[in-house]
Scaffold this active site. Structure first.
Site, short mmCIF file in Angstrom:
data_model
loop_
_atom_site.label_atom_id
_atom_site.label_comp_id
_atom_site.label_asym_id
_atom_site.label_seq_id
_atom_site.Cartn_x
_atom_site.Cartn_y
_atom_site.Cartn_z
N ARG A 1 30.60 -0.20 75.41
CA ARG A 1 30.88 1.22 75.17
C ARG A 1 30.58 1.49 73.70
NH1 ARG A 1 36.86 2.09 74.65
NH2 ARG A 1 36.28 2.22 72.47
N HIS B 1 36.43 5.53 72.98
CA HIS B 1 36.77 5.73 74.40
C HIS B 1 36.43 7.16 74.84
CE1 HIS B 1 38.90 5.70 78.16
NE2 HIS B 1 39.69 6.68 77.75
N TYR C 1 40.61 -0.29 66.04
CA TYR C 1 40.87 -1.53 66.79
C TYR C 1 39.64 -2.41 66.99
CZ TYR C 1 39.32 1.69 70.50
OH TYR C 1 38.62 2.60 71.24
#
Ligand SMILES: Cc1ncc(C[n+]2csc(CCOP(=O)(O)OP(=O)(O)O)c2C)c(N)n1
Lengths: 352, 373
Positions: free
Chosen positions: B267, B271, B280
């Site tokens: 990805r 998100h 993160y």
């Protein structure tokens, strides 16, 4: 497919009334619906060879084959989830949940998928899944086998919720549920499964059936008697209709007339029939096994109060389960509303 | 990287990141029909989907969309899987399957209407075989499995007729693999030999949770426990994904039951537009995956083999510009739904309460002061 498809039994035509238990009336409805519509199929745990733990599907696998009476893996979320998929393919699945307390693993599929799928599809498809839930207490069972979760489903837009109380209604309402386009949750009063009543079955009999979402006055009180005062409307459904009728008999001996309204449908709710009765008697008590707090009785009370405030002689009272997890069976008789507790509420609305 | 996240070149791969074709008799045979022309089509799909995605991200930044879940980086997985399907096959997507939606012919503006907050989707799955986006993680896998049971009952499996036999593609993410319904659906489909291809795009992350938080052994290995074949494929290799999904779909259509495919991909964006992956995700991971881009390798391969030249890539870019302009215009001109339309599809049949409340809102809106409307 690996299974053998057996020829369906010939379609039963309207017959003279026969006496059936409520459970067998459901069996007959499922049988006739499957014979009438080859897209109807049954899914659930142990419903095939065993015929279900209450034997409601007894004989149906032998009649219709393993592809139409499907013994599923033990997974409620997927019983509902695969039913949604089957419905999208044009099938009409009827899911049996073994006991009320085991519907929760399927709750997300019912509330977030089944109920909302029509709105998501915006007209490009329907999901006419029927979910049968044997519910309620009074059978001396262990934990999770005696619950009344109907309010969860009635609160969920997109679902229809029905609760037949008699063998005839069980037959008719299930047949009607299986010919309309929306998801339906059927709350089956399991402690009344063995109650008997006259049932007229067959396709032709459906013409006599009341509309699926209408309430029924199970015990009327005449207009004159109501006008004379001392009459009370009791609103019940499912297993408590019997409780209300028993209470009515006892009350009549004391000169108090109870008009018993059997809701039949919890969502949509036939407010009109209840309000009409309330306007004649001026007094209303609602009785169900589910906890009183935020139960169906709260909705009935609010709607009657809004629509018939000036006819009411007393606040609408509710009689039902307590705000505790369903208790151990040896004390359930103190949890479940019985005729005595209902009559106590009747006395209170009569200020006796 | 932990063991559960193996390098994609250890999985099935036909085009390596440099664009070199790897010899592989078994998987190569499944895409023997993909010559230069077909590969150009797949490149075009991927490039247009990426362009569409960039446009959607920009539209969200401009306040035209409520949210956008970018599929950038996952184009090969999605286009490859979609290209392996037959017209009669069905897809049960997550919310990130924009590449599959594109190949199935769903109007990109309908996808955007969902992310604008103007609809819950609303495309017709009967026309495209592409079902509604599902936002509850994992919930669509039992739907796909049930749909496949319907396919079985319709007799649309193992007839030998390529225009009839039907497979169902069930899409999910690495995070979704932790949901009970995903395991239930795999098991259920295996038990009934339902014609499902379980297609996991393992993009490394479920919002901020790495795959090491979802599984301790490679996902594809789970297949064995369910009694179905499992394959791990380089999800950034459009050819390999097409080959692997084609084999799985062929198996499903011919009555061989389900397959679990794990496509290893990445990805690239956060998100969603509401997320910040720098909180993160180590930057080195982004840098590593930039060297494995799904479009770059196809472009390199096409150029090296004479399958495409500047004129082709320029034309695709121009087409992307047109698509971008169409999407921009379409979203800006997209009308809000009529308020009363919220009542239209709550139920298919008559419902007195819904009718009553609809009438009430209609009256309320009619009496509202003009400026409040
Ligand atoms: C049942 C459920 N829980 C939580 C969420 C919130 N949520 C949305 S996306 C997501 C992560 C999903 O990760 P993955 O399955 O790997 O798919 P990806 O987003 O990476 O494509 C979460 C936790 C949700 N939509 N549904």
């Amino acid at each position: 497919m690996t299974t053998t498809a057996t020829r369906p039994a010939p379609h039963a035509e309207a017959t003279a009334p026969t006496t059936l238990t409520l459970a067998k009336a459901i069996t007959a409805a499922l049988h006739d619906a499957m014979a009438a519509d080859e897209k109807v199929l049954l899914m659930g745990e142990d419903i095939g060879r065993l015929g279900g733990v209450f034997r409601v599907t007894d004989g149906l696998q032998a009649a219709f084959g393993e592809d139409r009476v499907v013994d599923t893996p033990l997974a409620e979320a997927s019983i509902l989830g695969t039913a949604v998929g089957l419905a999208l393919r044009g099938y009409r699945p009827v899911c049996e949940i073994q006991f009320d307390g085991f519907v929760y693993p399927a709750f997300s599929q019912i509330v977030s998928q089944l109920a909302k799928m029509p709105a998501r599809l915006a007209g490009a498809g329907t999901v006419p899944v029927v979910v049968r839930i044997p519910y309620g207490g009074g059978i001396g069972a262990v934990e999770h086998h005696s619950e009344s979760p109907e309010a969860y489903f009635a609160h969920t837009a997109g679902l229809r919720v029905i609760a037949p109380a008699t063998p005839q209604d069980a037959y008719w309402m299930l047949r009607q549920a299986l010919t309309q386009p929306d998801p339906v949750v059927v709350m089956e009063p399991k402690r009344r499964y063995w109650d008997k009543g006259a049932v007229t079955a067959g396709a032709a009999s459906l013409a006599e059936a009341p509309a699926l979402h209408s309430a029924r006055v199970a015990r009327p009180v005449s207009a004159e008697r109501a006008a004379a005062g001392g009459a009370v409307t009791v609103v019940a459904y499912g297993p408590t209709v019997r409780v209300a009728l028993d209470a009515a008999q006892a009350a009549a001996e004391e000169g108090v007339e109870l008009e018993v309204v059997d809701l039949r449908s919890l969502s949509p709710l036939d407010t009109g029939t209840v309000v009409e009765s309330a306007q004649r008697t001026g007094r209303v008590v609602v009785v169900h096994e589910a906890p009183v707090f935020l139960g169906m009785g709260a909705e009935v009370a609010a709607r009657v109060t809004e629509a018939a405030f000036h006819s009411l002689e007393a606040p609408v009272l509710r009689v039902g389960g307590f705000a505790v997890p369903y208790p151990a069976a040896r004390v359930e008789e103190h949890y479940l509303p019985d005729a005595e507790r209902l009559l106590d509420a009747v006395d209170r609305v009569l200020a006796r | 990287m932990p063991d559960a996240v193996p390098a994609p070149d250890a999985a099935v791969q036909l085009l390596d990141p440099s664009g070199t074709r790897r010899e592989d008799a078994r998987w190569g045979a499944l895409v023997s029909g993909v010559g230069a022309e077909q590969l150009r089509e797949r490149y075009r799909d991927m490039a247009l989907v990426r362009r569409f995605d960039a446009e959607a991200t920009a539209l969200q930044r401009q306040g035209e969309l409520a949210l956008w879940a970018s599929g950038t980086g996952q184009e090969a997985a999605q286009v490859g899987a979609a290209r392996a399907l037959a017209p009669q096959d069905h897809v049960f997507p997550t919310y990130r399957e924009h590449g599959i939606a594109w190949v199935r012919g769903v109007d990109p503006l309908q996808v955007l209407s969902l992310y604008r907050g103007a609809s819950h989707g609303g495309w017709d799955p009967r026309a495209s075989g592409f079902h509604p986006y599902t936002l509850v993680i994992g919930a669509q896998l039992p739907h796909a499995t049930g749909y496949a049971m319907g396919v079985q009952r319709d007799g649309d499996v193992a007839t030998g007729d390529p225009a009839r036999d039907t497979a169902v593609l069930a899409c999910f993410g690495d995070g979704a693999s932790s949901q009970g319904e995903v395991s239930e659906a795999l098991n259920w489909a295996a038990v009934f030999r339902a014609p499902v291809v379980f297609f996991c795009q393992n993009n490394g992350w479920a919002i901020s949770s790495p795959t090491s938080r979802q599984f301790a052994a490679p996902l594809a290995r789970r297949a064995e426990g369910f009694g179905v074949p499992g394959v791990q494929v380089d999800g950034n290799d459009v050819l390999a994904v097409e080959a692997v999904v084609r084999e799985a779909a062929d198996r499903a259509r011919s009555g061989g039951g389900p397959t679990l495919v794990e496509a290893l991909t990445f990805r690239v964006a956060a998100h969603t537009t509401s997320d910040d992956s720098s909180r993160y995700r180590p930057r080195e991971e982004d840098e590593l995956w930039a060297t494995r881009d799904p479009l770059t390798r196809v472009e390199a391969h096409l150029r090296a083999t004479g399958g495409a030249d500047d004129a082709f890539f320029d034309a695709v870019r121009a087409e992307g510009d047109e698509l971008g302009a169409r999407v921009r215009r379409g979203v800006r001109e997209m009308a809000d739904p009529e308020p009363l339309s919220m009542f239209d599809h709550a139920y298919a049949g008559d419902h007195p309460l819904v009718a009553q409340e609809r009438a009430w809102l209609e009256g309320w809106i009619a009496t509202e002061p003009e400026e409040a409307r």
